[in-house]
Design a protein around this motif. Sequence first.
Motif, PDB file in Angstrom:
ATOM      1  N   THR A  45       0.911  -1.193   0.028  1.00  0.00           N
ATOM      2  CA  THR A  45       0.044  -0.219   0.037  1.00  0.00           C
ATOM      3  C   THR A  45       0.912   1.183  -0.055  1.00  0.00           C
ATOM      4  O   THR A  45       0.511   2.143  -0.580  1.00  0.00           O
ATOM      5  CB  THR A  45      -1.043   0.098   1.215  1.00  0.00           C
ATOM      6  OG1 THR A  45      -0.149  -0.272   2.301  1.00  0.00           O
ATOM      7  CG2 THR A  45      -1.994  -1.246   0.979  1.00  0.00           C
ATOM      8  N   THR A  48       1.414   2.250  -3.396  1.00  0.00           N
ATOM      9  CA  THR A  48       0.451   2.951  -4.167  1.00  0.00           C
ATOM     10  C   THR A  48       0.523   4.370  -3.957  1.00  0.00           C
ATOM     11  O   THR A  48       0.251   5.120  -4.772  1.00  0.00           O
ATOM     12  CB  THR A  48      -0.744   2.027  -3.682  1.00  0.00           C
ATOM     13  OG1 THR A  48      -0.877   0.794  -3.884  1.00  0.00           O
ATOM     14  CG2 THR A  48      -1.966   2.613  -4.343  1.00  0.00           C
ATOM     15  N   ARG A  52       1.048   7.283  -6.801  1.00  0.00           N
ATOM     16  CA  ARG A  52      -0.247   8.329  -6.920  1.00  0.00           C
ATOM     17  C   ARG A  52       0.291   9.446  -6.879  1.00  0.00           C
ATOM     18  O   ARG A  52       0.255  10.550  -7.590  1.00  0.00           O
ATOM     19  CB  ARG A  52      -1.138   8.226  -5.831  1.00  0.00           C
ATOM     20  CG  ARG A  52      -2.350   9.057  -5.906  1.00  0.00           C
ATOM     21  CD  ARG A  52      -3.290   8.757  -4.957  1.00  0.00           C
ATOM     22  NE  ARG A  52      -4.015   7.301  -5.228  1.00  0.00           N
ATOM     23  CZ  ARG A  52      -3.821   6.301  -4.366  1.00  0.00           C
ATOM     24  NH1 ARG A  52      -3.181   6.414  -3.395  1.00  0.00           N
ATOM     25  NH2 ARG A  52      -4.500   5.332  -4.810  1.00  0.00           N
ATOM     26  N   ALA A  79      -3.176  -3.814  -3.509  1.00  0.00           N
ATOM     27  CA  ALA A  79      -2.347  -2.482  -3.950  1.00  0.00           C
ATOM     28  C   ALA A  79      -2.124  -2.499  -5.363  1.00  0.00           C
ATOM     29  O   ALA A  79      -2.185  -1.565  -6.199  1.00  0.00           O
ATOM     30  CB  ALA A  79      -1.037  -2.764  -3.311  1.00  0.00           C
ATOM     31  N   GLU A  82      -4.990  -1.437  -7.195  1.00  0.00           N
ATOM     32  CA  GLU A  82      -5.187   0.159  -6.984  1.00  0.00           C
ATOM     33  C   GLU A  82      -4.207   1.131  -8.046  1.00  0.00           C
ATOM     34  O   GLU A  82      -4.400   1.957  -8.585  1.00  0.00           O
ATOM     35  CB  GLU A  82      -4.762   0.733  -5.789  1.00  0.00           C
ATOM     36  CG  GLU A  82      -5.990   0.520  -4.640  1.00  0.00           C
ATOM     37  CD  GLU A  82      -5.479   0.936  -3.364  1.00  0.00           C
ATOM     38  OE1 GLU A  82      -4.811   1.932  -3.069  1.00  0.00           O
ATOM     39  OE2 GLU A  82      -6.147   0.313  -2.435  1.00  0.00           O
ATOM     40  N   ILE A  83      -3.062   0.343  -8.290  1.00  0.00           N
ATOM     41  CA  ILE A  83      -1.975   0.824  -9.225  1.00  0.00           C
ATOM     42  C   ILE A  83      -2.617   0.582 -10.496  1.00  0.00           C
ATOM     43  O   ILE A  83      -2.242   1.456 -11.620  1.00  0.00           O
ATOM     44  CB  ILE A  83      -0.705   0.251  -9.142  1.00  0.00           C
ATOM     45  CG1 ILE A  83      -0.041   0.591  -7.712  1.00  0.00           C
ATOM     46  CG2 ILE A  83       0.432   0.573 -10.211  1.00  0.00           C
ATOM     47  CD1 ILE A  83       1.282  -0.116  -7.504  1.00  0.00           C
TER      48      ILE A  83
END
Length: 454
Positions: A45, A48, A52, A79, A82-83
């Motif tokens: 995480t 990530t 961002r 994670a 999300e990427i």
Amino acid sequence: MKRLFLSLIICLLTLMSWAGLSSPAAQAAEEGSVYVIPVENEIETGLTASLRRAFQLAEEESARAIVLDIDTLGGRVDAAMEIGELIRGSDIPVIAYVQSKAISAGSYIALNAPQLAMAPGATIGAAEVRQGDGEQADPKVVAFWRAEMIAAAEHTGRDTKIVSGMVDRNVEIPGVKEKGELISLSAEQAVQHKLADGIFPDLNAALAHYGYEDAPTHVYQPTLSERIGRFVTQPLVIPLLLVIGLMGLTWEIVVPGKLFPGVIGAGSLALYFWGHMAAGFAGWESVILFVAGVVLMIAEIFVAGFGIVGALGVIALGSGVVLAAHDTSYGLKAMLFAIILSVVLGAVLFKYFGHLGMWKKIILTDQQEKADGYVPAKSYRHMMYQTGRTVTPLRPSGTAVFHGQRFDVVSEGNWLPVDTDVQIVLIEGTRIVVRQVAGDANKVIPVQEDEEQE
């Protein structure tokens, strides 16, 4: 106790001093440059959050393209997803350059990039999802992850059968893999199956292939706070920091006098919160809740709150930790684990060191020994059921005479006047309880004897 509060102050000051490091420093880049972002080590995480911020900086500086320089054996599926969303939502073209390995969740990240390049000797694939104990995941999880991998391939126009074989051992692809195996492709095989656009000796060659040979490159360097944040937010590090933190504060409460345990505990908790703040998962409200919880739990020791103050402290403390965590369920489990170990440590320390420090002031340790002149209280149990007469009014306590001796007595609750016949109905230590009776005063109930003796 002063040392404990000093430890908490150190914790807060540490957080405040590190707060300035939580925001990544401005990294100057020429307008229209290619942003190269390393994707290394374990995917978690913290990575990530770092990516961002890197994507945001690339947009602010009008980058022409973003290159993900990938070298990872995988990591957390959530994670990676999300990427993947970050890559698909980017307005800037994204190129994945597999420097060495794009395994498991790393392959998912690479497949989400519209353009994929391989370095000589690089590999991609083997994206089977597993549980924390290393066993194969539930079939439902495998099906979900396979669908996500296929969706990534469909989004970029790549072979979905090959991608499906990277995830599921049960998929059979004639001429490519047998059932029971996972697909892991070399650079040549990735190009052959049209997953990659080509093999390039270095990043500059790959950029030239995509038309960015004249663009300046800017390598994004994660700040110190981002690197520490990535380390702190790893699943194995989170419970370790909480255990050290709570046990250090527990040690300082039970056995005060040495600042070292309290400072270590406060420092561990400061690192926990600061790491999650640097990763973008926590705010100051989590820190305030945690500190308020500790203060309330300490107040429970000195304030008679029937456990309410302490319960509120536990709730506030736990809420601060859980709210700071990226995964609230995992944060709750880690917090409960740390609390249990801290309670066990506190019980052991209190048993062997409870006579030290502040406990001497709030716990009575004096003993009434015979050597000091103390003698046990006299027992009056032999007077049970004997009768006497009051010599003072009982309101409801007073004095009565039994066999010519005066005793302090108490009635069952009603008031009795002088010269009232009473009988002893209860004896508790030196407390004699009497009841009004009718009949002759000072009459003794005779002891029953056996009529015959053989």
